[in-house]
Every structure is written in C-alpha cells, then in structure tokens.
Design an enzyme around this catalytic site. Structure first.
Site, PDB file in Angstrom:
ATOM      1  N   SER A 103       0.790  -1.226   0.000  1.00 57.96           N
ATOM      2  CA  SER A 103       0.000   0.000   0.000  1.00 57.96           C
ATOM      3  C   SER A 103       0.825   1.281   0.000  1.00 57.96           C
ATOM      4  CB  SER A 103      -0.960   0.012   1.183  1.00 57.96           C
ATOM      5  OG  SER A 103      -0.229  -0.163   2.378  1.00 57.96           O
TER       6      SER A 103
ATOM      7  N   HIS B  36       1.586   3.936   6.842  1.00 57.21           N
ATOM      8  CA  HIS B  36       0.962   4.835   5.863  1.00 57.21           C
ATOM      9  C   HIS B  36       1.368   6.271   6.130  1.00 57.21           C
ATOM     10  CE1 HIS B  36      -2.567   1.981   4.636  1.00 57.21           C
ATOM     11  NE2 HIS B  36      -1.419   1.635   4.128  1.00 57.21           N
TER      12      HIS B  36
ATOM     13  N   ASP C 205      -7.622   5.813   5.148  1.00 57.57           N
ATOM     14  CA  ASP C 205      -7.655   4.609   5.961  1.00 57.57           C
ATOM     15  C   ASP C 205      -8.881   4.434   6.835  1.00 57.57           C
ATOM     16  OD1 ASP C 205      -4.078   4.586   6.616  1.00 57.57           O
ATOM     17  OD2 ASP C 205      -5.268   3.881   4.918  1.00 57.57           O
TER      18      ASP C 205
END
Lengths: 138, 159
Positions: free
Chosen positions: B40, B80, B106
């Site tokens: 990701s 992230h 998210d």
C-alpha cells in the site's frame, strides 16, 4: 516557486468544506544539482494547507499529492489543478479564515537510508470568504 | 566443553536481547524496526522492506510524515502517510492516514466508528529504510516450516 489560487467554501453537514484551485510552478533542486542523485528513488510531493481555527490550534490538510520517480522531469508546471482530496475542516473554521497557508513539501525516498521531509521555499496565503456558496460549480 | 558451549550460546542470546531492548529505549518505540507487510505504500516501499522508527514523545505529528500505527485491538502494524492533522492548543492531536498506493484514506481500516487516529495508536515514525532485508520475516510468516528450518539452523550454527 509560485502558487495562485481561487477558492470558495460550501457547508456540508456540520463541517466546512473548502474548494481550492491552484497552479504550481516548481523546480526541485538540491542546491545547484538535480535532487535525483544516485540514492534518490522517488519524491513524494504534496501540497498542504496549514491554518488555525477556534477549534484547533493547528490544522494541516493535504490537498494534493504526486509521486515523482527518478527519471521524471524535476520541473513542475501545473495549471488550474483541483484539490485531489476533500478539504474538510474539523468544524467551521474555514469560513472567514484569512490566514490559510499553502506549502509544497516533499518526502525524499532513498534507495536505502534516511527518509527526510523537505519543505519548499515559498508559500501562498489564501483567505477564505466570509460567506458560504450554495451553488457548487466545482 | 558442553558447559562452555551452553554459556557461549546464552551470552549471545542475552547480548542480542540487550541490544534490542536498548534500541527500544533509545528510539522510544515499542517496535523500532518493522517489516513492510503490504504494497500500500508502493512505489516507495515494497513488501519485505525494513523500516527504522523513532517515537519521541515531543515529536509532533505532521502532514506528510510516514507513521506506523496499530488499530486498537489489532496486532498488525500499518505503515501509511499522514494526510490530515487537527491539533488543539493543549497538544491533543487527531490525524488521518492513507497509503500512497491506495485510492481512499484509511477510515475503512480503523475501528468501527473510529474516524481519526491519536498519538497513542502510533508505534513510530519512519526515519530510515532498507529494501528487501525484511523478506526473511515475510517468508517465515508465509511458510512456517521454513521458520522451523531457520531456527534449527540458527541454533546449530551458534552451537
């Protein structure tokens, strides 16, 4: 490094939503050389809006981002860009806010090693109007 | 002879443990070295890359930073980028994250009804990274038999 913006706000549920269009002209260098040296894999660029509201002393919202890989042109010349992400405030702090600063920053991703975050020199202040727009011609 | 071998082995194990604990203290993070588990954050990080984290209490959380966090109740660390920050005058901070390679933020990953992350959810901030080195951990997770192989091989090599 220059950015020009126009903007207006519209109410959504209970939080202010801002709309910004902008131009970006930038030359990403590391001193006199290209920032893409042997250990730079990519740059993650992002345009963020920073401002204060009654609710929150500091707010930062990323409006737009772009991945620039080694080998891409380090000059950016973008016009009339719309923000990629919704510019929601946590509350109603955009209305009448005169001091919203847009800055371009980037994350240098090396092939291996340290991950620095660099902020570009030059930023633009954007004032939001005192009223809401009811027609959204975005 | 056997006595020395056992002592030697114990010394090596406890030195390794001390170094790891020392790293935890120095970086302020409960898990200062993590392996990237998903794609990701591509093309910056790939599965198997190793990340070095710090988690100093006074380090503010700012947009653009890469954070490793755990969702309440789950054990898996997620790596992230911070895309929104709202910080109050008293230092109370809430922020939103998104994987570079994901289309959406998210919120779908957070707990039911949770819209923001807080400082307590953060394991650390990514400060440095090494590619591929963490692949061993991923292979060990995906192929448990391999893990046993590596462990016995490691013990044999030390002894």
């Amino acid at each position: 490094l220059r950015k020009n913006v126009e903007d207006f706000t519209g109410p959504r549920e209970r939080s202010d939503l801002g709309f910004v269009t902008f131009d970006i002209t930038a030359d990403i260098l590391n001193g006199k050389n290209s920032i893409f040296d042997w250990n730079v894999k990519q740059l993650f660029l992002y345009l963020s809006a920073e401002y204060s509201t009654k609710n929150n002393a500091l707010n930062q919202v990323v409006l737009w981002d772009k991945i620039m890989l080694r080998g891409d042109n380090p000059r950016l010349s973008l016009k009339d860009m719309k923000s990629k992400y919704f510019f929601f405030d946590d509350g109603n702090g955009l209305k009448g806010n005169r001091n919203i600063t847009l800055t371009l920053s980037w994350n240098v991703v090396p092939n291996a090693g340290i991950l620095p975050l660099v902020t570009g020199s030059g930023h633009v202040s954007v004032p939001f109007p005192d009223t809401y727009e009811t027609t959204k011609s975005y | 002879q056997l006595y020395y071998q056992v002592l030697n082995f114990a010394m090596i194990v406890s030195s390794a443990l001390m170094i790891w604990k020392g790293l935890i203290v120095v970086t302020g993070s409960e898990s200062p070295i993590v392996v990237v588990l998903s794609g990701s954050m591509e093309p910056a990080f790939h599965r198997g890359d190793l990340l070095f984290l710090t988690n100093f209490h006074d380090d503010p959380i700012r947009a653009g930073e890469i954070v490793v966090f755990k969702v309440e109740g789950r054990d898996i660390p997620i790596v992230h980028r911070v895309i929104k920050v709202h910080e109050k005058g008293n230092g109370n901070i809430k922020f939103l994250t998104k994987g570079d390679n994901n289309e959406v933020d998210d919120r779908g990953l957070y707990k039911e009804g949770q819209n923001w992350l807080e400082k307590k959810d953060v394991v650390g901030r990514a400060r440095g990274f090494l590619p591929y080195v963490g692949m061993v951990t991923i292979i060990m997770n995906d192929y448990p038999k391999f893990k046993v192989c590596i462990q016995t091989f490691g013990i044999l090599a030390l002894v």
